[in-house]
Design an enzyme around this catalytic site. Structure first.
Site: not given
Length: 958
Positions: A419, A489
């Site tokens: 991220e 994820e």
């Protein structure tokens, strides 16, 4: 002496990774001398850099008034400042590369003796991890500056060391530095020297670094070994007959046993020069992407993974290695085969354990700039990932990770971080890594177009997207279409959940390209605390006075902070189980080996037939050994006749001990219904006597049950509210169910008595149930009948108005005496079961106390539901109580507080036991999903507004 490298403190605002450090190299042990510098150091914390003592690094500085602090440790967890939790946002102004003037600064000092024999021997001071930036002095000589919190730093200590004398090591650590901008991971902000500190003797002619290349040819079964070293050395692998062989040369070592996560065979070896010997463990394996599939040793692998942060409730990221070993064993026992080291490299000893025990590891670089990507900053302006002045820091962090961990067979992919948007600095990292280590693919989910990486990675895609990717029908450019698909994820284990795991696993097994994923995440990051009255609980964001925090979003793991497994972990274990056992018809079952490499040749298949939950017969089922991905159909054993509902349970168990589990450990189970339940009717026929019907006494004004055979009962009344789960709340998910429920007033319903009719053999109560300022509601009709032994309720629920969302639950709640402290039931158990999270449950007869019934989620919420209950008995210590049964099945919860109190609670210590037990008897619940940070509950697990019918029979126990 003194500050030779840097005279002031501009280094705090420099993107450069530091000065004075030695080049990155592998982490290893050898027979060279070393001094462990862990222990109690002297410590002083200053609120700003300017207020820190300017000369603390001098040998004669007086630190007698300082505190003691253990190393490794975080200073916030030892009474110096407070921890703070944020998920995305930065806890300081975004003004890169500058940091606040209010920058807590910790000064460390320790003394140690160096042996006289070290005279003339080079020495290296090694720090495994310092958060976030450090400046180091030895005996008054500045050695250098370092940043990169979760990465090692080494300094040449030769000139400053005093062999045969007392030495003073001084370290200044700053909580904030320019490096903090690229360390914005979802975790606690904790500072200090939190990993090991060691002084290493580096003998002349020793081994400074090495790179093991142990390749395996799956077609021939042969191995090739090459060990790269800068200086001449000798490699020996006695088991392979390789003795004192030259380094930097390919050695064909013949037939070898390959390493993989299921059978992690390693060869013991030594790497030696005349001055130093390094013990090695070598695993032969080859990682390739072939025809769009990620393969190891020529076979497509399937990740059954979790994301793992380093965390301990008392020590933060300074996790003792015995705890790490125990948690990895816990993972293995729950059939987890892969770890993504979110979002930084772990302690190097953890990877040694992964080599030994067997895990696929994605090793992730210590880079995240999430705060630059908030919704109102589209385009990530100012993001360091695309800023040339940060290129050195990005490349340095990648180099230090790769060099440190390159010799671990468990590490099969490198990750460029998490991220952090996408930018040219990622390109540079990827280019260097491919040149340095072409034997491992690259991962980075943030590279959505797959410009620099080798696998197509995603977070929390809905099932429809995974299905489309598996069929190669998703809209995507060619760079993504030819790559393996991995969900770094995909299910959010926050609170009660995640749900829907089986649905994802079905897609992973259906489509070769979909190679599994990693559940977020392994552990709840709760810090241990005590309430004013001494009760233990776990704190989260906001509990430490942080002005900016993300609350309990850090409580999102499969295990609690003390590593107690959650129902979600047990569900994951059932979904990941390597052995599946499913009924094919009335006479056989299909057994499948879902391992990628390991054969099922040391497994016993135990069966038991239970009549209404009580064992009637048992034995072992003969099953031939199964190769990886092989299945077989096996005839059922001869079973005795039974007269009530009966189930055959078959369990695959280890026959012999394994390094990760003892004999008897379960690898999978399945159930077959042998005899269905005999249909049962509701009791009728008893005449009403005033407000008494059979053993039941009713309230004359409300028509609710008041007593059962003299035992006080309050209710039952329609209940559609549950204390929202984190997934119901949908903090970052696609639908916020709990808000829709609150907006409709489901948490504050009022009951209006419309009609109370007393027939000769029945009592019929009609109510309308709705919330203030709401038109929409429900009609609820309760029809009571009885015989002499039991009273029956038939509840009909019809929506009155529009409910464009699934309901939390539909059923009734009643209160019974608190002395009824034990529950025995026949249904799904022994743990929780909800509509989309029931793979770990089986039909059986189970007993729990009301207190054991609860799951103490750190942030209190709906818990403890048991599905498909045929009957349940609540008893006191003398055996008295009552039974609730049904011609159908129902969902049951029992607790000592109301759903309203559970909803209002912020911590487990807020839950105060009442003097009654509250029972919820439900038609069903909406499932769990992953809506806290992903897809909400699937359509087929959503409970519509109705109409619904619930049939119950209440009978006092004899």
């Amino acid at each position: 002496m003194g500050s030779l490298l840097i005279m002031t403190t501009p280094y705090l605002a420099q993107p450069d990774p530091g000065a004075g450090r030695l080049p990155a190299r592998a982490a290893f042990r050898s027979d060279a001398a070393a001094i462990d510098l862990n222990g109690t150091w002297r410590f002083h914390l200053s609120p700003t850099v300017a207020e820190a003592p300017a000369d603390f690094w001098q040998v004669d500085f007086d630190d007698t008034g300082w505190h003691d602090l253990p190393v490794p440790a975080h200073w916030q967890l030892h009474g110096h400042g407070e921890p703070a939790y944020t998920n995305v946002v930065y806890p300081f102004p975004i003004d890169p590369p500058h940091v606040p003037t209010e920058n807590p600064t910790g000064d460390y000092r320790t003394d140690f003796d160096a042996p006289a024999a070290w005279a003339g021997t080079p020495a290296v001071l090694r720090f495994e991890g310092i958060d976030s930036c450090a400046r180091v002095w030895l005996n008054g000589h500045e050695l250098g500056v370092t940043s990169g919190s979760r990465l090692p730093s080494e300094f040449d200590a030769t000139a400053a060391l005093i062999p045969g004398g007392r030495n003073l090591l001084a370290v200044r650590v700053h909580q904030w530095s320019a490096g903090s901008y690229v360390e914005d991971q979802d975790m606690w902000w904790l500072s200090g020297i939190f990993r090991d500190v060691t002084l290493l003797a580096r003998p002349a002619g020793g081994i400074d670094d090495y790179f093991v290349h142990a390749d395996y040819d799956h077609l021939t079964g042969r191995g090739t070994l090459r060990v790269e070293t800068a200086a001449p050395a000798r490699i020996s692998v006695p088991e392979l007959g390789l003795l004192d062989a030259a380094t930097n040369t390919d050695h064909a070592v013949g037939q070898v046993r390959p390493w993989n996560a299921e059978t992690p065979y390693r060869y013991q070896a030594t790497l030696a020069t005349d001055a130093e010997t390094v013990p090695l463990w070598i695993g032969f394996r080859t990682v390739r992407i072939t025809d769009g599939l990620l393969t190891v040793n020529g076979r497509r692998i399937l990740f059954r993974g979790v994301n793992r942060h380093e965390f301990h409730p008392d020590h933060g990221r300074a996790v003792p290695m015995d705890v790490v070993r125990d948690e990895l064993l816990l993972m293995k026992r729950h059939h987890i085969n892969a770890i993504r080291t979110s979002h930084y490299p772990p302690h190097p000893a953890m990877l040694e354990l992964c080599d030994e025990l067997g895990f696929w590891v994605i090793d992730e670089c210590d880079i995240e700039t999430h705060g630059f990507g908030l919704e109102d900053w589209q385009g990530w302006p100012g993001n360091p990932s695309d800023d040339p002045q940060w290129q050195g820091a990005y490349l340095d962090r990648m180099r230090r990770m790769v060099e440190r961990d390159k010799n671990h067979p468990s590490v099969i992919m490198w990750s460029l971080g998490n991220e952090a948007g996408i930018g040219d600095n990622h390109r540079v990292m990827a280019q260097w890594t491919r040149e340095r280590d072409p034997g491992r693919p690259l991962h980075y989910e943030g590279d959505h177009e797959c410009r620099y990486v080798d696998v197509y990675s995603a977070m929390y895609p809905p099932l429809a997207t995974v299905d489309a990717v598996g069929r190669y029908e998703q809209a995507a450019d060619e760079l993504r279409r030819d790559k393996p698909f991995i969900l770094c994820e995909y299910a959010h284990a926050m609170g009660n959940g995640p749900g829907g795991l089986r649905d994802y696993q079905d897609l992973f097994e259906r489509y070769p390209r979909c190679q599994g994923g990693f559940v977020w995440e392994w552990i709840d990051h709760g810090l241990r605390r005590r309430s004013a009255d001494g009760q233990e609980y776990f704190g989260y964001g906001g509990d430490f006075g942080e002005p900016l925090h993300d609350g309990h979003f850090v409580i999102d793991g499969l295990v609690s902070p003390d590593r107690t497994p959650s129902p979600g972990l047990r569900e994951l274990a059932a979904v990941y189980a390597p052995v599946t056992i499913a009924a094919t018809d009335a006479d056989s079952v299909r057994i499948r080996n879902r391992y990628d490499f390991a054969a099922l040749d040391q497994v016993t298949y135990h069966w038991v037939i239970e009549e209404e939950g009580l064992p009637a017969a048992e034995g072992t089922l003969p099953v031939p050994p199964l190769a990886p991905d092989e299945e077989v159909e096996v005839a059922l054993p001869r079973l005795p006749a039974t007269s009530a509902e009966s189930w055959l349970t078959i369990s695959a168990r280890l026959t012999v001990d394994q390094p990760w589990a003892a004999a008897g450990h379960e690898l999978g189970q399945g159930q077959v219904m042998v005899r269905p339940a005999t249909p049962r009717r509701l009791p009728t026929g008893t005449k009403r006597r005033g407000d008494t019907l059979g053993p039941a006494e009713f309230d004359p004004a409300r028509g609710t049950l008041r007593a059962l055979a003299g035992m006080a009962v309050d209710g039952p009344r329609l209940d559609v509210w549950r204390a929202p789960t984190d997934n119901d709340e949908g903090y970052y998910g696609d639908r916020k169910l709990a808000q829709a429920w609150r907006d409709a007033g489901l948490d504050r319903l009022q009951h209006r008595l419309v009609d109370l009719r007393r027939d000769d053999d029945a009592i019929v109560v009609t109510t309308r149930v709705a919330a203030a300022q709401q038109r929409n509601g429900f009609w609820a009709t309760y029809r009571w009948t009885a015989d002499q032994q039991a009273v029956a309720l038939e509840l009909s629920v019809t929506p009155d108005g529009e409910f464009p969302f699934p309901l939390p639950r539909v059923g009734v709640r009643l209160a019974v005496p608190g002395t009824l402290s034990t529950v025995e039931w026949f249904g799904l158990g022994p743990g929780e079961a909800y509509a989309d999270s029931r793979q770990a449950a089986r039909v059986g007869r189970f007993t729990r106390t009301v207190d054991e019934w609860q799951t103490p989620y750190i942030f209190p919420q709906e818990n403890g539901g048991r599905m498909s209950v045929r009957w349940a008995e609540l008893r006191d210590e003398h055996g008295g109580g009552f039974r609730v049964s049904s011609p159908d099945t129902y969902q049951l919860t029992a607790r000592r507080w109301t759903s309203e109190l559970l909803t209002a609670a912020q911590h487990t210590t807020d839950l105060v036991a009442d003097d009654v037990v509250y029972l919820n008897l439900d038609v069903g619940h909406t499932g769990l999903g992953s809506g806290s940070c992903g897809p909400s509950v699937g359509e087929r697990y959503r409970l519509g507004p109705g109409p619904h019918r619930l049939r119950l029979i209440l009978a006092p126990l004899p």
